[in-house]
Scaffold this motif. Structure first.
Motif, short mmCIF file in Angstrom:
data_model
loop_
_atom_site.label_atom_id
_atom_site.label_comp_id
_atom_site.label_asym_id
_atom_site.label_seq_id
_atom_site.Cartn_x
_atom_site.Cartn_y
_atom_site.Cartn_z
N ALA A 134 15.53 15.12 -32.54
CA ALA A 134 15.52 16.58 -32.61
C ALA A 134 14.96 17.11 -33.92
O ALA A 134 14.71 18.31 -34.05
N TYR A 135 14.74 16.20 -34.88
CA TYR A 135 14.30 16.62 -36.22
C TYR A 135 12.85 16.22 -36.47
O TYR A 135 12.32 15.28 -35.86
N LEU A 136 12.20 16.92 -37.36
CA LEU A 136 10.86 16.54 -37.78
C LEU A 136 10.91 15.15 -38.42
O LEU A 136 11.77 14.91 -39.27
N PRO A 137 10.03 14.25 -38.04
CA PRO A 137 10.08 12.88 -38.59
C PRO A 137 10.03 12.84 -40.11
O PRO A 137 10.75 12.06 -40.74
N GLY A 154 18.67 17.58 -42.80
CA GLY A 154 17.91 18.73 -43.27
C GLY A 154 18.40 20.04 -42.70
O GLY A 154 18.80 20.12 -41.53
N THR A 155 18.39 21.06 -43.54
CA THR A 155 18.70 22.42 -43.09
C THR A 155 17.38 23.15 -42.81
O THR A 155 16.96 23.26 -41.68
N ASP A 156 16.70 23.57 -43.84
CA ASP A 156 15.46 24.33 -43.69
C ASP A 156 14.29 23.61 -44.33
O ASP A 156 14.46 22.62 -45.05
N ILE A 157 13.09 24.13 -44.10
CA ILE A 157 11.87 23.62 -44.71
C ILE A 157 11.00 24.81 -45.11
O ILE A 157 11.35 25.96 -44.84
N GLY A 158 9.85 24.52 -45.73
CA GLY A 158 8.95 25.58 -46.16
C GLY A 158 7.52 25.37 -45.71
O GLY A 158 6.62 25.25 -46.56
N PRO A 159 7.26 25.31 -44.38
CA PRO A 159 5.87 25.15 -43.93
C PRO A 159 5.03 26.34 -44.39
O PRO A 159 5.50 27.47 -44.41
N GLN A 160 3.79 26.06 -44.76
CA GLN A 160 2.96 27.07 -45.40
C GLN A 160 1.86 27.63 -44.51
O GLN A 160 1.27 26.93 -43.69
N GLY A 161 1.60 28.91 -44.71
CA GLY A 161 0.43 29.58 -44.17
C GLY A 161 -0.33 30.19 -45.33
O GLY A 161 -0.02 29.93 -46.51
N SER A 358 12.86 20.23 -35.16
CA SER A 358 11.75 20.65 -34.32
C SER A 358 12.22 21.06 -32.93
O SER A 358 11.54 21.83 -32.24
N ALA A 359 13.38 20.58 -32.51
CA ALA A 359 13.92 20.97 -31.21
C ALA A 359 14.26 22.46 -31.17
O ALA A 359 14.43 23.02 -30.08
N ALA A 360 14.35 23.09 -32.32
CA ALA A 360 14.63 24.53 -32.37
C ALA A 360 13.40 25.37 -32.08
O ALA A 360 13.51 26.56 -31.78
N TYR A 361 12.21 24.77 -32.16
CA TYR A 361 10.98 25.55 -32.07
C TYR A 361 10.75 26.14 -30.69
O TYR A 361 10.02 27.11 -30.54
N ALA A 387 4.59 23.07 -39.57
CA ALA A 387 5.68 22.12 -39.82
C ALA A 387 5.44 20.79 -39.12
O ALA A 387 5.69 19.72 -39.68
N GLU A 388 4.95 20.85 -37.90
CA GLU A 388 4.76 19.63 -37.12
C GLU A 388 3.60 18.78 -37.63
O GLU A 388 3.50 17.60 -37.31
N GLY A 389 2.73 19.38 -38.46
CA GLY A 389 1.59 18.63 -38.99
C GLY A 389 1.78 18.09 -40.39
O GLY A 389 0.92 17.36 -40.90
N VAL A 390 2.90 18.43 -41.03
CA VAL A 390 3.14 17.96 -42.40
C VAL A 390 3.33 16.44 -42.40
O VAL A 390 4.08 15.91 -41.58
N PRO A 391 2.66 15.73 -43.29
CA PRO A 391 2.83 14.27 -43.32
C PRO A 391 4.17 13.86 -43.91
O PRO A 391 4.82 14.65 -44.60
#
Length: 438
Positions: A134-137, A154-161, A358-361, A387-391
């Motif tokens: 359910a989480y981002l790898p 993990g709680t939150d993340i900071g994916p960027q635009g 990622s299951a929240a998306y 978020a899904e593309g972050v290495p």
């Protein structure tokens, strides 16, 4: 405010969660925040230690859990700044006393925690209801120690635009539709630089393309799998072409006159949002609220957000459960519930903290999220894609020290003092090496 705390602490140089709503945290000397719908004496009291306005309490998650579990009472204590909170956490882990049942950990500290404190923490992968899938790898990997135990959820993340001013783009003859804007630099940070040059040719004086060269550098390094440390956990920033490449690319924004020469999270930078001093800024999900606050009502519908050239992350936190706690099993259940996809979606909806699950998306609170201030931008879709593309990124124990010096010692000299990129790099390397030797 938690977001401001993280920005200043974790980023001071490079850069928390949301300022979509502002919150005040408690001073360590205040009584812990308490809540509970029953008002009766709880059978089990669980304590949670956090830094700043972490968001869990403010979003009502504690109250919801207590309503579902009337035999549980949750008490939270908060220390305003992470630089004060984290040393205390290490001390308490070392002595095995003074710990909350659940403790928060900032992303810039997670590598040190998993490397040096894993044996003192509960393996939360085994907690009821936790599903690795359910989480981002990459987020799951950050909380996993070398022994294979996942000691931090993990709680939150900071994916960027990339946030941009539509009016300034239009005046410079650039497209304003977010899809067309994202296409200008899709897949390559160098295209972002080239777009800046095209902007400068028509924008006129006083309208910089980016806020700061340091902001660009943070975004570029955030999209690399290996940055300051190599896969073996050794300091490698000097020999890693990704780091030097990010430094040189960001320095080019200063050399080419594309930067507003501002230092992030300063009053001048804040004013730049309202004055329209720059056309773009690399913005994690949590920065949208910050921009809205600083640009004010006059900036509504002028700002928009597009995909960044490459997926990148800036910010995020975790929850850990110390083994020394007498209620570790109950605490693990609570930690698992607080970080489950459904709760992360609620935290995003109410506080702007983007989910690491990622299951929240696919949940409506995320997938359907739009931001009225940014022209109705589909922020759930934009940031989920990022978020899904972050290495899976290697994070070292002194990442923050390296990042701060690259920005504040190295890049700031290039951006504000007119030093050459090589001079800025050399100054940063000297400062970093001195700091790492201490």
């Amino acid at each position: 405010m938690r977001a401001r705390r993280r920005l200043v602490t974790a980023v001071g140089a490079m850069g928390a969660t949301a300022l979509l709503l502002a919150g005040c945290s408690q001073d360590p000397g205040e009584a812990p925040a308490q809540g509970g719908p029953t008002g009766g004496k709880a059978k089990t009291t669980l304590t949670v230690g956090v830094f700043g306005a972490f968001g869990l309490q403010e979003a009502g998650l504690y109250d919801e859990y207590m309503a579902q579990n009337p035999g549980v009472r949750i008490e939270q204590t908060s220390i305003e700044r992470n630089e004060n909170y984290y040393p205390q956490l290490l001390t308490h882990l070392g002595t095995g006393s003074g710990l909350a049942d659940i403790q928060a950990v900032e992303v810039n500290n997670i590598a040190e925690v998993t490397a040096t404190q894993a044996e003192k923490l509960v393996d939360l992968a085994k907690a009821p209801g936790v599903d690795k899938g359910a989480y981002l790898p990459w987020k799951w990997a950050q909380g996993t120690a070398k022994n294979g135990a996942t000691v931090a959820l993990g709680t939150d993340i900071g994916p960027q635009g990339i946030c941009y001013r539509k009016d300034l783009f239009a005046a410079a003859g650039l497209p304003t539709d977010r899809a067309a804007v994202g296409a200008l630099w899709a897949g390559d940070w160098n295209k972002y630089l080239e777009t800046g040059k095209a902007y400068k040719a028509k924008a006129g004086a006083g309208k910089a393309f980016v806020d700061s060269a340091s902001g660009v550098m943070a975004a570029v390094t955030g999209s690399s799998a290996e940055r300051f440390y190599d896969a073996r956990g050794k300091v490698a920033y000097k020999t890693n072409p990704a780091v030097r490449g990010a430094f040189d690319l960001a320095a080019s924004f200063a050399v080419e006159g594309l930067s507003a020469k501002l230092q992030q999270f300063t009053p001048a930078w804040d004013q730049g949002f309202s004055n329209g001093n720059f056309a773009t800024v690399s913005c994690p999900a949590w920065m949208l609220g910050y921009i809205q606050d600083k640009a004010g009502p006059a900036g509504k519908d002028k700002w928009d957000v597009a995909q960044a050239p490459k997926p990148s992350n800036w910010g995020g936190s975790f929850l850990v459960v110390p083994k020394a706690g007498k209620k570790a099993e109950e605490a693990a259940k609570l930690a698992a519930w607080l970080t489950a996809p459904a709760q992360q979606a609620k935290l995003f909806e109410k506080r702007g903290s983007f989910p690491s699950a990622s299951a929240a998306y696919s949940l409506p609170a995320v997938s359907g999220a739009k931001h009225a201030y940014f022209g109705g931008a589909p922020i759930g879709e934009i940031f989920a894609r990022a978020a899904e593309g972050v290495p899976v990124t290697v994070i070292g124990p002194k990442d923050l020290v390296i990042a701060q010096n690259l920005a504040d010692i190295g890049m700031l000299q290039v951006d504000q003092k007119g030093r050459t990129p090589q001079e800025g790099w050399d100054a940063a390397v000297k400062a970093i090496d001195n700091a790492l030797e201490q």
